[in-house]
Design a protein around this motif. Sequence first.
Motif, PDB file in Angstrom:
ATOM      1  N   SER A  14      -0.085  -1.382  -0.138  1.00 52.44           N
ATOM      2  CA  SER A  14       0.094   0.435  -0.402  1.00 52.44           C
ATOM      3  C   SER A  14       0.647   1.068   0.072  1.00 52.44           C
ATOM      4  O   SER A  14       0.449   2.615   0.645  1.00 52.44           O
ATOM      5  CB  SER A  14      -1.084   0.140   1.547  1.00 52.44           C
ATOM      6  OG  SER A  14      -0.616   0.013   2.805  1.00 52.44           O
ATOM      7  N   VAL A  15       2.193   0.900   0.280  1.00 48.45           N
ATOM      8  CA  VAL A  15       3.299   2.335  -0.111  1.00 48.45           C
ATOM      9  C   VAL A  15       4.315   2.261  -1.238  1.00 48.45           C
ATOM     10  O   VAL A  15       3.573   1.071  -2.057  1.00 48.45           O
ATOM     11  CB  VAL A  15       3.930   2.541   1.063  1.00 48.45           C
ATOM     12  CG1 VAL A  15       3.156   2.551   2.242  1.00 48.45           C
ATOM     13  CG2 VAL A  15       4.554   1.371   1.340  1.00 48.45           C
ATOM     14  N   ALA A  16       5.112   2.682  -2.074  1.00 50.64           N
ATOM     15  CA  ALA A  16       5.933   3.192  -2.608  1.00 50.64           C
ATOM     16  C   ALA A  16       7.475   2.768  -2.246  1.00 50.64           C
ATOM     17  O   ALA A  16       7.294   3.718  -1.173  1.00 50.64           O
ATOM     18  CB  ALA A  16       5.604   4.394  -3.535  1.00 50.64           C
ATOM     19  N   LEU A  17       7.778   2.593  -2.389  1.00 54.48           N
ATOM     20  CA  LEU A  17       8.996   2.423  -2.476  1.00 54.48           C
ATOM     21  C   LEU A  17      10.531   2.891  -3.433  1.00 54.48           C
ATOM     22  O   LEU A  17      10.238   3.274  -4.769  1.00 54.48           O
ATOM     23  CB  LEU A  17      10.187   0.934  -2.020  1.00 54.48           C
ATOM     24  CG  LEU A  17      11.349   1.025  -2.011  1.00 54.48           C
ATOM     25  CD1 LEU A  17      11.757   1.356  -0.133  1.00 54.48           C
ATOM     26  CD2 LEU A  17      11.963  -1.092  -2.464  1.00 54.48           C
ATOM     27  N   PHE A  18      11.293   3.596  -2.787  1.00 51.19           N
ATOM     28  CA  PHE A  18      12.247   4.873  -3.537  1.00 51.19           C
ATOM     29  C   PHE A  18      13.642   4.058  -3.284  1.00 51.19           C
ATOM     30  O   PHE A  18      13.866   3.653  -2.642  1.00 51.19           O
ATOM     31  CB  PHE A  18      11.937   6.148  -3.442  1.00 51.19           C
ATOM     32  CG  PHE A  18      10.780   6.407  -3.603  1.00 51.19           C
ATOM     33  CD1 PHE A  18      10.857   7.649  -5.041  1.00 51.19           C
ATOM     34  CD2 PHE A  18       9.503   7.148  -2.323  1.00 51.19           C
ATOM     35  CE1 PHE A  18       9.261   8.518  -4.628  1.00 51.19           C
ATOM     36  CE2 PHE A  18       8.561   7.592  -2.989  1.00 51.19           C
ATOM     37  CZ  PHE A  18       8.999   7.863  -4.599  1.00 51.19           C
ATOM     38  N   PRO A  19      14.602   4.193  -4.954  1.00 52.00           N
ATOM     39  CA  PRO A  19      15.712   3.512  -4.516  1.00 52.00           C
ATOM     40  C   PRO A  19      16.169   4.573  -3.299  1.00 52.00           C
ATOM     41  O   PRO A  19      16.062   5.200  -2.405  1.00 52.00           O
ATOM     42  CB  PRO A  19      16.219   4.227  -6.069  1.00 52.00           C
ATOM     43  CG  PRO A  19      14.816   4.115  -7.095  1.00 52.00           C
ATOM     44  CD  PRO A  19      13.839   4.966  -5.818  1.00 52.00           C
ATOM     45  N   GLU A  20      17.087   3.482  -2.350  1.00 55.23           N
ATOM     46  CA  GLU A  20      18.232   3.600  -2.092  1.00 55.23           C
ATOM     47  C   GLU A  20      17.254   4.199  -0.053  1.00 55.23           C
ATOM     48  O   GLU A  20      17.195   3.975   0.840  1.00 55.23           O
ATOM     49  CB  GLU A  20      18.964   5.125  -1.832  1.00 55.23           C
ATOM     50  CG  GLU A  20      20.118   4.955  -2.646  1.00 55.23           C
ATOM     51  CD  GLU A  20      20.956   5.404  -2.687  1.00 55.23           C
ATOM     52  OE1 GLU A  20      21.525   6.122  -2.126  1.00 55.23           O
ATOM     53  OE2 GLU A  20      21.478   6.234  -3.636  1.00 55.23           O
TER      54      GLU A  20
END
Length: 194
Positions: A14-20
């Motif tokens: 339900s959430v977005a993951l970003f690089p690093e």
Amino acid sequence: MQISTNNVPIFPLSVALFPEGVLSLRIFETRYLDMVSRCLKQNMPFGVNMIEDGHEVGDAAKCYAIGTLAKIINWDQSADGVLQIEALGCQRFSIVDSQVSDQQLRTASIKILEEPVGATIPAECSELITMLQRILNKHQPNNSLDETRFKDANWVSCRLTEVFPMENIMRQRLLEIDNPTERLEVILGLLSAH
């Protein structure tokens, strides 16, 4: 780390993951326990995509096309069989096509999205650097960050998106923006609106 662009397991959240970015997950469903085991054995990442329609448990959810590959950096299993993992966001990617197994695990063919390197932060967004430094110093006082990171528009825009309060769909929209300078300008606009 081996990166294949075919048959990549997708973990819908339900959430977005970003690089690093770092993601902590509790894994208890058989399909994801098997996925984590395979990823650890083969030293390969899995995809993290935000859910567009459906739920984290049960039938495979429909996900947004843009997600982030995640590499498992730490894991531990509790006495009740729940697996706890920490995963580090790597490259952004786009799902080309996907399929769902009998076990309801979605796998996909993906296209890696190129990340701009060394994009500078426009002068009108410089106040965002100060805000990010204050937030990180408050929440991670013992973590000394390389000051050069605060000159990288991509890194700064990703960290700001993680820490600023906003709707998860807005985080997804920011993840989908390829140009980090544009991402910073959108964040600045969001702050100005409040």
